[in-house]
Every structure is written in C-alpha cells, then in structure tokens.
Design an enzyme around this catalytic site. Sequence first.
Site, PDB file in Angstrom:
ATOM      1  N   ASP A  20     -54.454 -10.385  50.215  1.00  0.00           N
ATOM      2  CA  ASP A  20     -55.911 -10.385  50.350  1.00  0.00           C
ATOM      3  C   ASP A  20     -56.530 -11.484  49.490  1.00  0.00           C
ATOM      4  O   ASP A  20     -56.046 -11.772  48.395  1.00  0.00           O
ATOM      5  CB  ASP A  20     -56.429  -8.998  49.928  1.00  0.00           C
ATOM      6  CG  ASP A  20     -57.859  -8.766  50.367  1.00  0.00           C
ATOM      7  OD1 ASP A  20     -58.388  -9.554  51.177  1.00  0.00           O
ATOM      8  OD2 ASP A  20     -58.462  -7.786  49.894  1.00  0.00           O
ATOM      9  N   HIS A  37     -56.655 -19.473  54.705  1.00  0.00           N
ATOM     10  CA  HIS A  37     -55.489 -18.839  55.334  1.00  0.00           C
ATOM     11  C   HIS A  37     -54.283 -19.775  55.286  1.00  0.00           C
ATOM     12  O   HIS A  37     -53.147 -19.344  55.116  1.00  0.00           O
ATOM     13  CB  HIS A  37     -55.801 -18.446  56.778  1.00  0.00           C
ATOM     14  CG  HIS A  37     -56.781 -17.318  56.883  1.00  0.00           C
ATOM     15  ND1 HIS A  37     -56.684 -16.177  56.112  1.00  0.00           N
ATOM     16  CD2 HIS A  37     -57.893 -17.144  57.656  1.00  0.00           C
ATOM     17  CE1 HIS A  37     -57.689 -15.358  56.404  1.00  0.00           C
ATOM     18  NE2 HIS A  37     -58.434 -15.930  57.336  1.00  0.00           N
ATOM     19  N   LEU A 131     -32.248 -11.442  53.256  1.00  0.00           N
ATOM     20  CA  LEU A 131     -33.555 -10.791  53.091  1.00  0.00           C
ATOM     21  C   LEU A 131     -34.140 -10.428  54.449  1.00  0.00           C
ATOM     22  O   LEU A 131     -34.118 -11.237  55.373  1.00  0.00           O
ATOM     23  CB  LEU A 131     -34.518 -11.759  52.389  1.00  0.00           C
ATOM     24  CG  LEU A 131     -35.976 -11.290  52.286  1.00  0.00           C
ATOM     25  CD1 LEU A 131     -36.152 -10.300  51.150  1.00  0.00           C
ATOM     26  CD2 LEU A 131     -36.921 -12.458  52.095  1.00  0.00           C
TER      27      LEU A 131
HETATM   28  C1  FPP Z   1     -56.750 -11.535  53.992  1.00  0.00           C
HETATM   29  O1  FPP Z   1     -57.659 -12.414  53.363  1.00  0.00           O
HETATM   30  C2  FPP Z   1     -55.797 -12.272  54.787  1.00  0.00           C
HETATM   31  C3  FPP Z   1     -55.653 -12.170  56.154  1.00  0.00           C
HETATM   32  C4  FPP Z   1     -56.461 -11.284  56.986  1.00  0.00           C
HETATM   33  C5  FPP Z   1     -54.680 -13.014  56.862  1.00  0.00           C
HETATM   34  C6  FPP Z   1     -53.376 -13.250  56.182  1.00  0.00           C
HETATM   35  C7  FPP Z   1     -52.780 -14.457  56.712  1.00  0.00           C
HETATM   36  C8  FPP Z   1     -52.023 -15.348  56.013  1.00  0.00           C
HETATM   37  C9  FPP Z   1     -51.623 -15.185  54.606  1.00  0.00           C
HETATM   38  C10 FPP Z   1     -51.596 -16.599  56.635  1.00  0.00           C
HETATM   39  C11 FPP Z   1     -50.645 -16.643  57.662  1.00  0.00           C
HETATM   40  C12 FPP Z   1     -49.612 -15.619  57.797  1.00  0.00           C
HETATM   41  C13 FPP Z   1     -48.692 -15.745  58.738  1.00  0.00           C
HETATM   42  C14 FPP Z   1     -47.626 -14.719  58.938  1.00  0.00           C
HETATM   43  C15 FPP Z   1     -48.693 -16.950  59.562  1.00  0.00           C
HETATM   44  P1  FPP Z   1     -59.193 -12.278  53.690  1.00  0.00           P
HETATM   45  O2  FPP Z   1     -59.552 -13.296  54.715  1.00  0.00           O
HETATM   46  O3  FPP Z   1     -59.523 -10.880  54.061  1.00  0.00           O
HETATM   47  O4  FPP Z   1     -59.826 -12.640  52.320  1.00  0.00           O
HETATM   48  P2  FPP Z   1     -61.277 -12.229  51.821  1.00  0.00           P
HETATM   49  O5  FPP Z   1     -61.249 -10.745  51.635  1.00  0.00           O
HETATM   50  O6  FPP Z   1     -61.421 -12.978  50.545  1.00  0.00           O
HETATM   51  O7  FPP Z   1     -62.247 -12.683  52.882  1.00  0.00           O
END
Ligand code: FPP
Length: 244
Positions: A20, A37, A131
């Site tokens: 997150d 991201h 893994l």
């Molecule tokens: C949460 O941060 C993150 C996500 C909803 C997406 C997670 C994706 C990745 C780490 C990148 C790619 C992964 C793969 C498998 C390709 P948020 O956007 O909710 O953060 P915020 O709460 O600060 O807005």
Amino acid sequence: MTQAVTSLPAMPRHVAVIMDGNGRWAEKRGIPKLAGHNAGMLAMKEIIKRADIIGVKYLTVYAFSTENWKRSKEEVGGIFNLLVKYVASELAELHENQVKVRILGDYTEIPDAAVKSIEKALDTTKDNQGLQFNIALNYGGRREILQAVKEISSQVAAGTLKVDTITEETISRYLYTGEENDNLPDPDLIIRTSGEERLSNFLLWQSAYSELAFTDSLWPDFTPEEFEHIVRAFAGRKRRFGGR
Ligand code: FPP
C-alpha cells in the site's frame, strides 16, 4: 561453557504483503499515480529476491483487489499494463531462479493481454521448486469464501457431500489457496505498508492465526532491508494458535 551450536531462528514459511502507498508516494512527488505503481513494481522485484535469499518459501502479494475496479479506467488499465511489462521483463530471471508463480483470484476477468502474460508465467514456471510467488489478482477474501460456500452447497445439494462431514479443512480446500493451488499453508506473517492497519479483504480465512506487521513506509520506499528486519523480528515471536 558456551553452547557449541546456535540454531538460526525459524523463518516464516509464508509471508504475505499488502503493498500500500503507491498513490501517496507519487502524490508527494507531484508525479502521476501510475509512476507510483511503477515504482511499486520495482520495489516488489527487490522484495521477491530478498524473500528468496532469506529462505521464505511462499511470498504472496496483494496486487489487485476486487475493490480496485472502482479506480479510474486509466489507473486500472495502467496497473495491468505494468503486469504485462513485469512478466515480459522478469519472467526469464524468475524462471532461472526456480521461482514458481501462482495466481490467487479470478484472473480470467482481467484484460486479455494480462491474462496471456499470466498464463505464460504460470506455464513457464509450473515445475519450478524454488520460492513460490503468489500474486493476488482480482482477489477478494469475502468473494473467495462466498465462492467456496456455493461450491460446497452444490455438492451437498447433489448428494456428493454430507453436511456432517464438512470441516474447516473442507472450506480451506475450496479457497484460491486450496486445491487449485496445491493447498498453500496459511500465511505466518502479513505485512502492510503505508501506515494503514487493516486487512482490506485480504486472506480473511487464512489469516486467522497470522502475525501482523505494519510499517509507515510507503510501498515504493519499502526496502529489502526493512522486509528482512520485519521477517527476522517475526522469527523471535512465539505463536500460540490459541493454546497456552
Ligand atoms: C496500493 O497503493 C497498490 C495497488 C492497488 C497496486 C499494487 C501494484 C503494484 C505494486 C505494481 C504492480 C504489481 C504487479 C504484480 C505488476 P495505492 O494506490 O492504494 O496507494 P495509496 O493508498 O497511497 O493511494
């Protein structure tokens, strides 16, 4: 006399991570959310490597929840494009390192290009013994339990399963972490970054006895060193599973 043998602390077998804070990381820098991201994807690559090095056997990441569809089309599309990019650039190395990729969630509902990438990753790594890297994708804990309840109910209705024989193991078997993925062990430790302290529909059934760790680091800032520190701290905790 000093003891001749010091045993290494036991590593958690299964570590799950709620990645997150990508959005806030980008916002702090005044850059687009997708750049956050992308930075999150780079962080994830490093965490996989470290998990492997320190002897974690199963690493599960929460990449896209059933609730994430509520985000803008642009952001959702961007996350799946990142997934395609990730598989294209990393699959060879994952395979070389014997990493086995699994998906938890209904990935057939995601865009076609991403489904193709996923299927390639699953197929390429299916016999690997290193893994196990589980990506929770279009994953929702309640949805997973609901689906299990429906399947179990239809078996009961069809007369192939008796109500009295249903146990906790029966339910576990019907989850994404169950038979379809060779019955993963429950997570020993769940880590969430960005200062939020909740599970957000992640592994609801499986987390019954998991240790939880929270850090204020935003996901793109989460380093392999911090990951290792948290995992090693876990190794020092005593888990009682409700016993004494
Ligand atoms: C949460 O941060 C993150 C996500 C909803 C997406 C997670 C994706 C990745 C780490 C990148 C790619 C992964 C793969 C498998 C390709 P948020 O956007 O909710 O953060 P915020 O709460 O600060 O807005």
